[in-house]
Design a protein around this motif. Structure first.
Motif, short mmCIF file in Angstrom:
data_model
loop_
_atom_site.label_atom_id
_atom_site.label_comp_id
_atom_site.label_asym_id
_atom_site.label_seq_id
_atom_site.Cartn_x
_atom_site.Cartn_y
_atom_site.Cartn_z
N TYR A 81 -0.99 20.82 -11.61
CA TYR A 81 -1.62 21.13 -12.89
C TYR A 81 -1.02 20.39 -14.09
CZ TYR A 81 -3.44 23.63 -16.90
OH TYR A 81 -4.03 23.93 -18.10
N PRO A 82 0.32 20.30 -14.23
CA PRO A 82 0.87 19.62 -15.42
C PRO A 82 0.36 18.19 -15.61
CG PRO A 82 2.59 20.79 -14.25
CD PRO A 82 1.38 20.82 -13.37
N PRO B 249 -9.87 26.47 -23.58
CA PRO B 249 -9.09 25.63 -24.49
C PRO B 249 -8.02 24.87 -23.69
CG PRO B 249 -8.27 27.86 -24.55
CD PRO B 249 -9.47 27.89 -23.64
N HIS B 250 -7.29 24.04 -24.36
CA HIS B 250 -6.19 23.33 -23.68
C HIS B 250 -5.06 24.32 -23.43
CE1 HIS B 250 -3.47 20.09 -22.56
NE2 HIS B 250 -2.54 20.70 -23.28
N ILE B 251 -4.62 24.40 -22.19
CA ILE B 251 -3.55 25.33 -21.81
C ILE B 251 -2.43 24.54 -21.16
CG2 ILE B 251 -2.96 27.36 -20.42
CD1 ILE B 251 -5.95 28.13 -20.55
N GLU B 252 -1.20 24.71 -21.64
CA GLU B 252 -0.05 23.93 -21.18
C GLU B 252 0.46 24.37 -19.81
OE1 GLU B 252 1.91 21.33 -22.12
OE2 GLU B 252 0.37 20.81 -23.58
N GLU B 253 0.69 25.66 -19.63
CA GLU B 253 1.35 26.15 -18.42
C GLU B 253 0.36 26.63 -17.38
OE1 GLU B 253 4.51 25.88 -17.97
OE2 GLU B 253 4.92 25.13 -19.99
N PHE B 254 0.70 26.41 -16.09
CA PHE B 254 -0.21 26.79 -15.01
C PHE B 254 -0.40 28.30 -14.93
CE2 PHE B 254 -0.93 27.89 -10.48
CZ PHE B 254 -2.20 27.34 -10.35
N ASN B 255 0.69 29.06 -15.10
CA ASN B 255 0.56 30.52 -15.04
C ASN B 255 -0.36 31.03 -16.13
OD1 ASN B 255 2.18 30.84 -12.79
ND2 ASN B 255 4.07 31.04 -13.99
N LYS C 170 3.15 10.20 -11.85
CA LYS C 170 3.90 11.36 -11.35
C LYS C 170 3.06 12.17 -10.37
CE LYS C 170 6.65 11.69 -15.57
NZ LYS C 170 6.86 12.40 -16.84
N LEU C 171 1.77 12.30 -10.68
CA LEU C 171 0.86 13.01 -9.79
C LEU C 171 0.77 12.28 -8.45
CD1 LEU C 171 -1.33 15.14 -9.19
CD2 LEU C 171 -2.99 13.61 -10.30
N GLY C 172 0.66 10.95 -8.50
CA GLY C 172 0.57 10.16 -7.27
C GLY C 172 1.79 10.38 -6.38
N LYS C 173 2.95 10.49 -6.99
CA LYS C 173 4.18 10.68 -6.20
C LYS C 173 4.23 12.03 -5.50
CE LYS C 173 7.06 7.42 -8.77
NZ LYS C 173 8.28 7.21 -9.59
N LEU C 174 3.50 13.02 -6.04
CA LEU C 174 3.43 14.32 -5.38
C LEU C 174 2.80 14.22 -4.00
CD1 LEU C 174 2.29 16.73 -8.26
CD2 LEU C 174 4.59 16.46 -7.33
N ILE D 222 -2.75 17.06 -14.51
CA ILE D 222 -4.21 16.94 -14.60
C ILE D 222 -4.80 17.77 -15.74
CG2 ILE D 222 -4.41 16.48 -12.11
CD1 ILE D 222 -5.49 19.38 -11.83
N LYS D 223 -3.94 18.51 -16.44
CA LYS D 223 -4.45 19.42 -17.48
C LYS D 223 -5.23 18.70 -18.55
CE LYS D 223 0.05 19.22 -19.80
NZ LYS D 223 1.32 19.93 -20.05
N ASN D 224 -4.88 17.42 -18.80
CA ASN D 224 -5.61 16.65 -19.82
C ASN D 224 -6.90 16.04 -19.29
OD1 ASN D 224 -3.59 17.16 -21.76
ND2 ASN D 224 -2.39 15.41 -21.04
N TYR D 225 -7.16 16.21 -18.00
CA TYR D 225 -8.34 15.59 -17.38
C TYR D 225 -9.33 16.62 -16.86
CZ TYR D 225 -5.51 11.31 -17.38
OH TYR D 225 -4.76 10.23 -17.76
N LEU D 226 -9.14 17.88 -17.21
CA LEU D 226 -10.01 18.93 -16.66
C LEU D 226 -11.49 18.68 -16.96
CD1 LEU D 226 -7.97 22.22 -17.24
CD2 LEU D 226 -8.30 20.95 -15.12
#
Length: 429
Positions: free
Chosen positions: A417-418, A373-379, A326-330, A420-424
């Motif tokens: 962000y949605p 910590p792990h944060i779900e939302e970009f805001n 999905k990131l690649g398609k962006l 890559i959040k797991n790859y920070l």
């Protein structure tokens, strides 16, 4: 039966692949067997490993076939049939040297005529032939009558005996010439349809003449495709190899789509080979030279990248996560190939310097993210950084974008962000 005939003396080019694809489509439409033939009879010119590369490429394009034939395995049969033609006085030994033949060609050129062999050796007696202790080639005698060629795309052609000429079928080392080996193999394997390049159309009546001389009367359906001109280089036949396009990051499905679409009256622009089988008609192919447009291929490739399954795209990019797909398609706003998407991903996962003019802010953000910590939302992600660093607006977003993407602009960080959040942890080193 149809055949895909490819030479291991060179890279497979786009015209070779186009012919292979149309053979596949037609074999499916008429429900006939398709075989692959490796034309390797000329051992001196074969490139080691090229046959395996050809087969791997055909497999990459999902071109199904029933068997693989190596032309070199039939050389004894080629020689046997050549001897049969000689016994029947339909072929003869030719002792003419290359120097002599070059003189004939030069003379014809000076007179503004087409070169034809003068049949000098055709009239030698058996006694003289037996006395000659020199290397010789074998030539098939020119036909007595005209040879008619019916081409499903280009119509009917009539070739005179001089058009055909008394041409060589066995070389000095008694290996078959390409035209002779091809004609005999098509006969041996009962080929019903032959697709070739229009520039090679003179070979077809010669093939017919060879088979007629051997008593084979079954007609073969010929289709000669117009030449592909490379728009980007501006020279005919100066085409990129198929392997090169794959290495550049073009999808096989997109390359196949474009080559079938090229010069064709198709009902839609984007399709798979399986879909093409449903509507393809040879009569809809243009008879005129077609132009290969690299930019058009990139457009079609981009559309197939948009349609591809996210997880599959991720694997093609070297991951196994649908989020990376999905990131690649962006990045398809500016990217058109797998390689261009990989460049964007490589920037994201590369080690970065501090953002220019925002060095202190960069250090603060790096320290904050390493402890986050792990944060779900970009805001919420932005809010967390602001709360822990005091940074906001340009002082936050400029260095944050650079640290996450190694670029100063591009796709919105909120969209990235949605995925890559797991790859920070890997991104912020």
């Amino acid at each position: 039966m149809l055949r895909i005939a490819l030479s291991p003396t060179k890279d497979m080019d786009l015209e070779d692949l186009r012919i292979a694809l149309l053979n596949y489509i037609i074999s499916k439409k008429i429900d006939e067997e398709l075989v692959i033939r490796i034309d390797d009879a000329n051992k001196n010119k074969n490139i080691e490993g090229k046959d395996k590369e050809i087969l791997e490429l055909l497999n990459l394009f999902s071109i199904e076939h029933s068997r693989i034939i190596y032309q070199s395995e039939n050389i004894k049969y080629h020689q046997k049939l050549a001897m049969q033609l000689m016994t029947q006085k339909k072929a003869f030994s030719c002792f003419c040297s290359d120097t002599k033949l070059d003189e004939l060609k030069k003379s014809a050129k000076e007179e503004g005529k087409s070169y034809n062999y003068d049949d000098f050796c055709a009239n030698l007696s058996n006694e003289i032939v037996l006395e000659v202790n020199a290397a010789f080639t074998v030539r098939i005698k020119r036909p007595i009558d005209n040879i008619k060629l019916i081409d499903s795309l280009n119509g009917e052609f009539n070739y005179t005996p001089n058009n055909i000429d008394s041409f060589i079928i066995l070389n000095h080392d008694k290996t078959p010439t390409a035209e002779y080996a091809c004609a005999v193999d098509d006969m041996i394997f009962n080929i019903t349809t032959v697709i070739n390049k229009k520039e090679d159309i003179l070979s077809a009546p010669r093939h017919i003449h060879i088979r007629n001389s051997l008593g084979y009367e079954k007609e073969i359906n010929y289709i000669h495709l117009p030449t592909i001109q490379n728009k980007n280089i501006g020279k005919k036949n100066s085409l990129s190899s198929v392997k090169c396009l794959i290495e550049e990051g073009f999808l096989p499905v997109a390359i196949a789509n474009y080559l079938v679409l090229l010069g064709n009256n198709a009902p839609k622009e984007i399709f798979t080979l399986e879909e093409a089988v449903q509507w393809f008609e040879i009569k809809n192919i243009s008879k005129e030279e077609v132009v290969f447009d690299f930019e058009k291929l990139k457009t079609i490739n981009k559309k197939h990248l948009e349609l591809i399954d996210d997880l599959r795209l991720s694997k093609l990019l070297g991951f196994a996560d649908a989020d990376i797909g999905k990131l690649g398609k962006l990045f398809l706003t500016n990217a058109s190939t797998l390689n261009e998407i990989k460049e964007k991903l490589n920037l994201i996962f590369s080690k970065k310097d501090l953002c220019k003019n925002f060095e202190d802010e960069s250090k603060q953000i790096i320290k904050c993210l390493k402890e986050a910590p792990h944060i779900e939302e970009f805001n919420e992600f932005k809010k967390y950084i602001t709360q822990n660093t005091g940074l906001k607006d340009n002082s936050l977003l400029k260095p944050l974008r650079y640290l996450l993407t190694k670029e100063e602009d591009g796709v919105n960080l909120s969209d990235i962000y949605p995925y890559i959040k797991n790859y920070l942890g890997e991104i912020i080193k």
